[in-house]
Design a protein around this motif. Sequence first.
Motif, short mmCIF file in Angstrom:
data_model
loop_
_atom_site.label_atom_id
_atom_site.label_comp_id
_atom_site.label_asym_id
_atom_site.label_seq_id
_atom_site.Cartn_x
_atom_site.Cartn_y
_atom_site.Cartn_z
N TYR A 77 9.78 -23.30 -19.12
CA TYR A 77 8.86 -22.24 -19.54
C TYR A 77 9.46 -21.35 -20.62
CZ TYR A 77 6.29 -23.87 -15.51
OH TYR A 77 5.60 -24.67 -14.62
N THR A 80 8.50 -22.93 -23.93
CA THR A 80 7.10 -22.64 -24.26
C THR A 80 6.93 -21.20 -24.71
OG1 THR A 80 6.40 -24.26 -22.59
CG2 THR A 80 4.75 -22.69 -23.37
N HIS A 217 2.13 -23.35 -18.68
CA HIS A 217 2.63 -23.46 -20.05
C HIS A 217 1.71 -22.74 -21.03
CE1 HIS A 217 6.18 -26.01 -19.80
NE2 HIS A 217 5.57 -26.74 -18.88
N PHE A 221 2.82 -19.50 -23.25
CA PHE A 221 2.67 -19.54 -24.71
C PHE A 221 1.93 -18.30 -25.20
CE2 PHE A 221 0.14 -20.68 -28.45
CZ PHE A 221 1.14 -21.11 -29.31
#
Length: 327
Positions: A77, A80, A217, A221
């Motif tokens: 993570y 991302t 994800h 982001f």
Amino acid sequence: MDLASLPLLLGAGVAAGAVNAIAGGGSLLSFPALVAAGYPSLTANVTNTVALWPGYVGGVVGFRADLDGQGPRTARYSVTAAVGAALGCLLLAVTPGDLFDAVVPLLILLACGLLGAQPWVSRAVRRLTERPGPGARGSGPRPATSGPDGLHGPDGLHGPDGLHGRDGSDRSGPEGSVDWDAEFELVPAGGGAATTTAARPRPVRDARTELSGTLLHGGMFLGGVYGAYFGAGLGVLLLGILGVLLPERLNRINALRSVLSLVVNTVALLAFALFSPVQWTVVAVMAPASLLGGVLGARVARRLPANVLRTVVVAFGAAVALVLALR
């Protein structure tokens, strides 16, 4: 930076560090102080991000015990979130100053809303993390720890969090959970020819697991984009996303959130240091002040109800947004 604004910026740094330690939302104090000191909104935003960065390092250090066993998940993570932060930096770089001035009041109101909703977000996250689900950690029958079938070997299946083998590898699925009702496979308990075997759960990878991983994800982001572009309220935003989608204890979610916040702000710091008008003299004043505020805030947090401070900060932020919108 002139000497007349020095007390204002010192006080704002201490206050922002303390508020971040107690309730979050310290940027709602430090950013307006930079604007009041005469800096344009864009310059104030990037300088504020760099100045408050040391506090995120301290948060990760404070949560290091709860990061045990979360290495692979954190790495996934973090990548991302870093990509999202890079996009947020790019968007900020191409945003004209006048347009950024126009959207700042809206961003401040959004941050106020996130901070104001923090108690409800935390309670919702706590309910979700305390309610066992089919894929939640510790749910379902655990494999036998001993017996004639040799299901317990010297590989240390039950590590500190019950998920790690002797090699320290993560046995978790995409969102870090293991379904103990799943089929178990037998693997050698040690290297070479082994006479005993150890049970290892096969991580569940059903449609729900895949969807949760995809949503996580996506959330990381978008959080990275927002955190690099403006940042105030990022911690509450990440906590809400992780808490809803990740079947994990709240303190471990908070630890993961602290690392992701640090990653986003580190990417922003590097980009701003290279390409943005950071006021380094201001950073030299506010960065140590925010560290001091964080130490003091951790002590005050034991005595001052967080809701009281949160209400004051939200009211102050809303007033700042109104002033900036009308100026």
